[in-house]
Design a protein around this motif. Structure first.
Motif, short mmCIF file in Angstrom:
data_model
loop_
_atom_site.label_atom_id
_atom_site.label_comp_id
_atom_site.label_asym_id
_atom_site.label_seq_id
_atom_site.Cartn_x
_atom_site.Cartn_y
_atom_site.Cartn_z
N GLN A 99 0.84 -1.21 0.00
CA GLN A 99 0.00 0.00 0.00
C GLN A 99 0.87 1.26 0.00
N ILE A 100 1.91 1.23 0.80
CA ILE A 100 2.82 2.38 0.87
C ILE A 100 3.55 2.55 -0.45
N THR A 101 4.01 1.44 -1.03
CA THR A 101 4.69 1.51 -2.33
C THR A 101 3.77 2.11 -3.38
N LYS A 102 2.52 1.67 -3.39
CA LYS A 102 1.56 2.19 -4.37
C LYS A 102 1.38 3.70 -4.20
N ALA A 103 1.26 4.16 -2.95
CA ALA A 103 1.08 5.59 -2.69
C ALA A 103 2.32 6.39 -3.07
N VAL A 104 3.49 5.88 -2.73
CA VAL A 104 4.75 6.57 -3.05
C VAL A 104 4.89 6.69 -4.57
N ARG A 105 4.62 5.60 -5.28
CA ARG A 105 4.76 5.62 -6.75
C ARG A 105 3.73 6.55 -7.40
N ALA A 148 4.98 10.02 -6.79
CA ALA A 148 6.20 10.22 -7.60
C ALA A 148 5.86 10.40 -9.07
N SER A 149 4.82 9.72 -9.54
CA SER A 149 4.43 9.88 -10.96
C SER A 149 3.90 11.29 -11.21
N ILE A 209 12.55 11.47 -11.52
CA ILE A 209 12.70 10.16 -10.87
C ILE A 209 11.64 9.21 -11.40
N ASP A 210 12.08 8.04 -11.83
CA ASP A 210 11.18 7.01 -12.32
C ASP A 210 10.44 6.39 -11.13
N PRO A 211 9.12 6.50 -11.07
CA PRO A 211 8.37 5.95 -9.94
C PRO A 211 8.58 4.46 -9.72
N ALA A 212 8.87 3.72 -10.78
CA ALA A 212 9.08 2.27 -10.66
C ALA A 212 10.30 1.94 -9.81
N GLN A 213 11.20 2.90 -9.65
CA GLN A 213 12.41 2.66 -8.85
C GLN A 213 12.17 2.88 -7.35
#
Length: 132
Positions: free
Chosen positions: A37-43, A46-47, A55-59
């Motif tokens: 969930q946190i990764t999804k929100a951060v990405r 970032a997008s 910065i590429d959100p996938a990273q």
């Protein structure tokens, strides 16, 4: 604080053992927060900022926050023992996260070490002659 409030609402004693990474849904059921969930929100965020940051959100992932937080502490001139304590590292593993990002900090330190090129030996010190 949110856990304390929920326990008070239920008239239960709160002992502080509930993990902070959780919340209560509309039915007052405690739901743990997952790294995904946190990764999804951060990405997602970032997008939105990618055109500005590049910065590429996938990273990025939830684990990026740990390394980023440690780097922010290091950049703020926090000593490594304090960083280890706050980030709950039991070894020097944090140095793997920090070494790539710390180059600008270390560059400033090296100029301080040599006093910007202006240094002398103490009067009683001597430099040995070069080996022939």
């Amino acid at each position: 604080m949110i856990h304390k409030r929920e326990f008070l609402r239920r008239n239960l004693p709160y002992d502080g053992r509930i993990k902070l990474a959780s919340y209560y849904n509309s039915r007052h059921v405690r739901v743990p927060v997952k790294a995904a969930q946190i990764t999804k929100a951060v990405r997602w965020h970032a997008s939105l900022l990618q055109p500005v940051t590049g910065i590429d959100p996938a990273q990025l992932s939830a684990r990026s926050l740990r390394a980023g937080g440690a780097m922010a502490l290091l950049a703020g001139q926090c000593d490594t023992n304090t960083i280890k304590l706050l980030c709950r590292w039991h070894s020097d593993a944090m140095m793997r996260y920090l070494h790539q990002q710390s180059l600008p900090i270390f560059q400033r330190l090296s100029s301080k070490m040599f006093n910007n090129g202006s240094y002398t030996f103490l009067p009683e010190d001597w430099v040995p002659a070069a080996a022939e």
